[in-house]
Design a protein around this motif. Structure first.
Motif, PDB file in Angstrom:
ATOM      1  N   ALA A 152     -20.240 -39.378   5.803  1.00  0.00           N
ATOM      2  CA  ALA A 152     -19.460 -39.941   6.275  1.00  0.00           C
ATOM      3  C   ALA A 152     -19.845 -39.993   7.528  1.00  0.00           C
ATOM      4  O   ALA A 152     -20.128 -41.408   7.790  1.00  0.00           O
ATOM      5  CB  ALA A 152     -18.627 -38.738   6.572  1.00  0.00           C
ATOM      6  N   ARG A 153     -21.575 -39.570   8.171  1.00  0.00           N
ATOM      7  CA  ARG A 153     -21.749 -39.331   9.261  1.00  0.00           C
ATOM      8  C   ARG A 153     -22.807 -40.860   9.062  1.00  0.00           C
ATOM      9  O   ARG A 153     -22.926 -41.560  10.397  1.00  0.00           O
ATOM     10  CB  ARG A 153     -22.746 -38.326   9.797  1.00  0.00           C
ATOM     11  N   LEU A 154     -23.932 -40.864   7.994  1.00  0.00           N
ATOM     12  CA  LEU A 154     -24.736 -41.494   8.202  1.00  0.00           C
ATOM     13  C   LEU A 154     -23.674 -43.338   8.047  1.00  0.00           C
ATOM     14  O   LEU A 154     -24.712 -44.095   8.250  1.00  0.00           O
ATOM     15  CB  LEU A 154     -25.729 -41.696   7.275  1.00  0.00           C
ATOM     16  N   ASN A 155     -22.795 -43.426   7.422  1.00  0.00           N
ATOM     17  CA  ASN A 155     -21.714 -44.318   7.795  1.00  0.00           C
ATOM     18  C   ASN A 155     -20.764 -44.714   8.672  1.00  0.00           C
ATOM     19  O   ASN A 155     -20.536 -45.407   8.679  1.00  0.00           O
ATOM     20  CB  ASN A 155     -21.106 -45.047   6.201  1.00  0.00           C
ATOM     21  N   ASN A 156     -20.533 -43.762   9.781  1.00  0.00           N
ATOM     22  CA  ASN A 156     -19.890 -43.829  10.766  1.00  0.00           C
ATOM     23  C   ASN A 156     -18.182 -44.206  10.330  1.00  0.00           C
ATOM     24  O   ASN A 156     -18.232 -45.126  11.082  1.00  0.00           O
ATOM     25  CB  ASN A 156     -20.286 -45.435  11.492  1.00  0.00           C
ATOM     26  N   MET A 157     -18.812 -43.303   9.382  1.00  0.00           N
ATOM     27  CA  MET A 157     -16.623 -43.002   9.021  1.00  0.00           C
ATOM     28  C   MET A 157     -16.024 -42.291   9.889  1.00  0.00           C
ATOM     29  O   MET A 157     -16.999 -41.705  10.773  1.00  0.00           O
ATOM     30  CB  MET A 157     -16.406 -42.768   7.825  1.00  0.00           C
ATOM     31  N   ASP A 158     -14.405 -42.470  10.024  1.00  0.00           N
ATOM     32  CA  ASP A 158     -14.053 -41.614  10.768  1.00  0.00           C
ATOM     33  C   ASP A 158     -13.943 -40.256  10.619  1.00  0.00           C
ATOM     34  O   ASP A 158     -13.360 -39.888   9.194  1.00  0.00           O
ATOM     35  CB  ASP A 158     -12.438 -42.320  11.038  1.00  0.00           C
ATOM     36  N   MET A 159     -14.179 -39.058  11.309  1.00  0.00           N
ATOM     37  CA  MET A 159     -14.401 -38.067  10.787  1.00  0.00           C
ATOM     38  C   MET A 159     -13.899 -37.042  11.693  1.00  0.00           C
ATOM     39  O   MET A 159     -13.534 -35.997  11.994  1.00  0.00           O
ATOM     40  CB  MET A 159     -16.054 -37.453  10.864  1.00  0.00           C
ATOM     41  N   ARG A 160     -12.756 -37.370  12.968  1.00  0.00           N
ATOM     42  CA  ARG A 160     -12.101 -36.470  13.269  1.00  0.00           C
ATOM     43  C   ARG A 160     -11.335 -35.067  13.069  1.00  0.00           C
ATOM     44  O   ARG A 160     -10.919 -34.920  13.795  1.00  0.00           O
ATOM     45  CB  ARG A 160     -11.175 -37.378  14.467  1.00  0.00           C
ATOM     46  N   SER A 161     -10.845 -35.682  11.143  1.00  0.00           N
ATOM     47  CA  SER A 161     -10.065 -34.994  11.170  1.00  0.00           C
ATOM     48  C   SER A 161     -10.472 -33.585   9.984  1.00  0.00           C
ATOM     49  O   SER A 161     -10.348 -32.801   9.352  1.00  0.00           O
ATOM     50  CB  SER A 161      -8.948 -35.189  10.056  1.00  0.00           C
ATOM     51  N   PHE A 162     -11.817 -34.205   9.820  1.00  0.00           N
ATOM     52  CA  PHE A 162     -13.080 -33.350   8.712  1.00  0.00           C
ATOM     53  C   PHE A 162     -12.814 -32.193   9.267  1.00  0.00           C
ATOM     54  O   PHE A 162     -13.360 -31.879  10.288  1.00  0.00           O
ATOM     55  CB  PHE A 162     -13.942 -34.416   8.874  1.00  0.00           C
ATOM     56  N   ARG A 163     -13.028 -31.247   8.501  1.00  0.00           N
ATOM     57  CA  ARG A 163     -13.035 -29.741   8.879  1.00  0.00           C
ATOM     58  C   ARG A 163     -14.519 -29.360   7.475  1.00  0.00           C
ATOM     59  O   ARG A 163     -14.098 -29.425   6.164  1.00  0.00           O
ATOM     60  CB  ARG A 163     -12.316 -29.088   8.916  1.00  0.00           C
ATOM     61  N   VAL A 164     -15.316 -29.321   7.603  1.00  0.00           N
ATOM     62  CA  VAL A 164     -16.478 -28.268   6.996  1.00  0.00           C
ATOM     63  C   VAL A 164     -16.170 -26.990   6.010  1.00  0.00           C
ATOM     64  O   VAL A 164     -14.874 -26.833   6.174  1.00  0.00           O
ATOM     65  CB  VAL A 164     -18.133 -27.664   7.203  1.00  0.00           C
ATOM     66  N   GLY A 165     -16.192 -26.683   4.917  1.00  0.00           N
ATOM     67  CA  GLY A 165     -15.618 -25.924   3.636  1.00  0.00           C
ATOM     68  C   GLY A 165     -15.335 -24.150   4.540  1.00  0.00           C
ATOM     69  O   GLY A 165     -14.634 -23.527   4.662  1.00  0.00           O
ATOM     70  N   LYS A 166     -16.583 -23.792   5.303  1.00  0.00           N
ATOM     71  CA  LYS A 166     -16.047 -22.839   6.135  1.00  0.00           C
ATOM     72  C   LYS A 166     -15.311 -22.597   6.597  1.00  0.00           C
ATOM     73  O   LYS A 166     -14.244 -21.748   7.030  1.00  0.00           O
ATOM     74  CB  LYS A 166     -17.455 -22.520   6.614  1.00  0.00           C
ATOM     75  N   ASP A 167     -15.355 -23.124   7.737  1.00  0.00           N
ATOM     76  CA  ASP A 167     -13.555 -24.218   8.698  1.00  0.00           C
ATOM     77  C   ASP A 167     -12.252 -24.162   8.118  1.00  0.00           C
ATOM     78  O   ASP A 167     -11.211 -23.524   8.176  1.00  0.00           O
ATOM     79  CB  ASP A 167     -14.212 -24.858   9.516  1.00  0.00           C
ATOM     80  N   GLU A 168     -12.671 -24.659   6.334  1.00  0.00           N
ATOM     81  CA  GLU A 168     -11.507 -24.522   5.740  1.00  0.00           C
ATOM     82  C   GLU A 168     -10.727 -23.596   4.942  1.00  0.00           C
ATOM     83  O   GLU A 168      -9.608 -23.376   4.997  1.00  0.00           O
ATOM     84  CB  GLU A 168     -11.507 -25.699   5.015  1.00  0.00           C
ATOM     85  N   ALA A 169     -11.946 -22.480   5.001  1.00  0.00           N
ATOM     86  CA  ALA A 169     -11.587 -21.416   4.130  1.00  0.00           C
ATOM     87  C   ALA A 169     -10.669 -20.465   4.808  1.00  0.00           C
ATOM     88  O   ALA A 169      -9.392 -19.551   4.910  1.00  0.00           O
ATOM     89  CB  ALA A 169     -12.727 -20.943   3.662  1.00  0.00           C
ATOM     90  N   ASP A 170     -11.119 -20.274   6.432  1.00  0.00           N
ATOM     91  CA  ASP A 170     -10.326 -19.708   7.421  1.00  0.00           C
ATOM     92  C   ASP A 170      -9.128 -20.734   7.776  1.00  0.00           C
ATOM     93  O   ASP A 170      -8.309 -20.038   7.903  1.00  0.00           O
ATOM     94  CB  ASP A 170     -11.434 -20.634   8.664  1.00  0.00           C
ATOM     95  N   LEU A 171      -9.016 -21.609   7.349  1.00  0.00           N
ATOM     96  CA  LEU A 171      -7.748 -22.272   7.799  1.00  0.00           C
ATOM     97  C   LEU A 171      -6.790 -22.094   7.215  1.00  0.00           C
ATOM     98  O   LEU A 171      -5.498 -21.844   7.290  1.00  0.00           O
ATOM     99  CB  LEU A 171      -7.590 -23.903   8.222  1.00  0.00           C
ATOM    100  N   PHE A 172      -7.408 -21.771   5.748  1.00  0.00           N
ATOM    101  CA  PHE A 172      -6.148 -21.211   4.591  1.00  0.00           C
ATOM    102  C   PHE A 172      -6.123 -19.595   4.836  1.00  0.00           C
ATOM    103  O   PHE A 172      -4.978 -19.669   4.630  1.00  0.00           O
ATOM    104  CB  PHE A 172      -7.641 -21.376   3.320  1.00  0.00           C
ATOM    105  N   ALA A 173      -7.134 -19.452   5.155  1.00  0.00           N
ATOM    106  CA  ALA A 173      -6.237 -17.555   5.614  1.00  0.00           C
ATOM    107  C   ALA A 173      -5.602 -17.440   6.636  1.00  0.00           C
ATOM    108  O   ALA A 173      -4.664 -16.352   6.922  1.00  0.00           O
ATOM    109  CB  ALA A 173      -7.662 -16.458   5.965  1.00  0.00           C
ATOM    110  N   ARG A 174      -5.756 -18.384   7.418  1.00  0.00           N
ATOM    111  CA  ARG A 174      -4.276 -18.619   8.225  1.00  0.00           C
ATOM    112  C   ARG A 174      -2.948 -19.178   8.251  1.00  0.00           C
ATOM    113  O   ARG A 174      -2.505 -19.143   9.057  1.00  0.00           O
ATOM    114  CB  ARG A 174      -5.403 -18.388   9.906  1.00  0.00           C
ATOM    115  N   SER A 175      -3.012 -19.362   7.617  1.00  0.00           N
ATOM    116  CA  SER A 175      -2.251 -20.652   6.715  1.00  0.00           C
ATOM    117  C   SER A 175      -2.066 -22.155   7.185  1.00  0.00           C
ATOM    118  O   SER A 175      -0.718 -21.910   7.665  1.00  0.00           O
ATOM    119  CB  SER A 175      -1.043 -19.844   6.653  1.00  0.00           C
ATOM    120  N   GLU A 176      -2.707 -21.996   8.096  1.00  0.00           N
ATOM    121  CA  GLU A 176      -2.932 -23.618   8.581  1.00  0.00           C
ATOM    122  C   GLU A 176      -2.967 -24.567   7.595  1.00  0.00           C
ATOM    123  O   GLU A 176      -3.447 -25.610   7.888  1.00  0.00           O
ATOM    124  CB  GLU A 176      -3.514 -24.024   9.855  1.00  0.00           C
ATOM    125  N   TRP A 177      -1.886 -25.432   6.609  1.00  0.00           N
ATOM    126  CA  TRP A 177      -2.161 -25.954   5.649  1.00  0.00           C
ATOM    127  C   TRP A 177      -1.612 -27.336   6.676  1.00  0.00           C
ATOM    128  O   TRP A 177      -2.283 -28.246   5.893  1.00  0.00           O
ATOM    129  CB  TRP A 177      -0.030 -25.664   5.070  1.00  0.00           C
TER     130      TRP A 177
END
Length: 371
Positions: A152-177
């Motif tokens: 995504a970064r190499l092709n200059n795609m929109d990543m404003r909402s993108f979260r990496v895997g570790k951050d997504e696991a933390d979001l799941f634990a906090r129920s931030e659906w």
């Protein structure tokens, strides 16, 4: 013809005919947390290449009648299978959803775990792992670790909402659906657009930056830059034999740059010389060549006595840090001319530098010409 090329031909035909191609991605519980049960599912997203529409199903948008987390999750899974059924016959694009712990099989296991029956729909027959297709097309090192983020970064795609895997696991634990749903939708869009750019010949990877048209054919830009370097020695030898006049000698980096640029402009219309980059460690620096259309920076080095493997490695690490600040460079190609055999282990140096200095923001290709 190999399987990857056949798959690409089929997908290219589907794109040309405006056929149904749908990417799918989902976010789930951390595998570390889910030790004695299939990982829980937070949300699922689809992106339709035909219509440009993105759909996301999350626990956050379950109806009020679904009061428990289990009921909300079942609602997400039911919508997932309803969408698969409604799009029967489509090509489903995904990113590594072919593993038992993550993918269609894992979702089916979670459905059966919660409800006690097998899902109403089998996994789609026409499934394409876009990550696997890119690896088959450009090699397993086509992007640095975290390859979805890197591509995504190499092709200059929109990543404003993108979260990496570790951050997504933390979001799941906090129920931030809601945040998870937006990240998943972003990734479904990136997967779909990566496939579209791949079939159009415009994808940029650590080994590819799009196609160059020349003499009625399309050639990969990075492959072409490396091939020009590969032919330099033959051109030097030819120019060193001159029946009338003084032969041209090539003794240092400036001589290499002079010849390399002359070869480069045969294929690229816009080649910019010695582009300045922001200061680094108190000093300014310049990229030898910049090809802005493909966001490629090219650095040439000419080995000499006293310049060892470690010295070249250290220089290229510093170069990468400098060039990563240049907005027009997301792929740095370092060409090292070692015709005198000064480097002890050129192949290991190439691989170590490629692996160690490439980042999601900038791919680095190092090629040493020693024979």
């Amino acid at each position: 013809m190999d399987k990857a090329r056949l798959t690409l031909q089929e997908l290219r035909k589907a794109v040309d005919l405006n056929g149904s191609l749908v990417s799918v991605h989902y976010a789930c519980e951390s595998f570390i947390t889910a030790k004695d049960h299939p990982a829980g599912v937070a949300c699922v997203a689809f992106h339709d290449l035909q219509t440009g529409e993105t759909l996301a199903f999350s626990r956050s948008d379950a109806p009020p009648s679904k009061s428990t987390e289990e009921e909300k999750e079942i609602h997400v899974l039911e919508r997932f299978y309803a969408e698969l059924q409604a799009r029967e016959g489509a090509h489903f694009l995904h990113w590594n959803m072919n593993r038992p712990e993550y993918g269609f099989t894992a979702i089916a296991a979670r459905y059966e775990y919660l409800i006690g029956v097998t899902p109403p729909v089998s996994p789609p027959h026409q499934r394409v792992d876009v990550d696997g297709l890119l690896a088959a097309s450009f090699g397993s090192a086509y992007a640095p670790h975290g390859r979805l983020e890197s591509i995504a970064r190499l092709n200059n795609m929109d990543m404003r909402s993108f979260r990496v895997g570790k951050d997504e696991a933390d979001l799941f634990a906090r129920s931030e659906w809601g945040t998870l749903s937006r990240s998943t939708a972003s990734k479904a869009w990136i997967i779909a657009n990566s496939l579209r750019m791949l079939v159009d010949g415009k994808i940029q990877t650590a080994s590819s930056a799009g196609s160059v048209e020349f003499a009625g054919a399309n050639m990969d830009a990075v492959t072409l830059v490396l091939a020009i370097g590969d032919r330099m020695r033959l051109v030097m030898r030819s120019m060193g034999v001159r029946p009338h006049g003084t032969p041209i000698e090539f003794k240092n980096e400036y001589d290499d740059q002079y010849l390399y640029r002359a070869l480069l402009v045969q294929f690229f219309d816009d080649v910019r010389d010695e582009e300045y980059v922001p200061s680094y460690a108190g000093g300014n620096s310049r990229i030898d060549f910049l090809i802005p259309r493909f966001n490629i920076g090219i650095e040439l080095k000419h080995t000499r006595d006293g310049l060892k493997d470690k010295d070249i490695g250290d220089q290229l690490v510093i170069d990468t840090a400098r060039y990563s600040t240049h907005r027009s460079v997301n792929h740095l190609i370092c060409l090292v001319f070692d015709y005198g055999g000064h480097l002890r282990n050129p192949r290991a140096l190439e691989e170590d530098l490629r692996r160690e200095v490439s980042t999601p923001e900038m791919a680095v290709t190092v090629k040493i010409y020693d024979r």
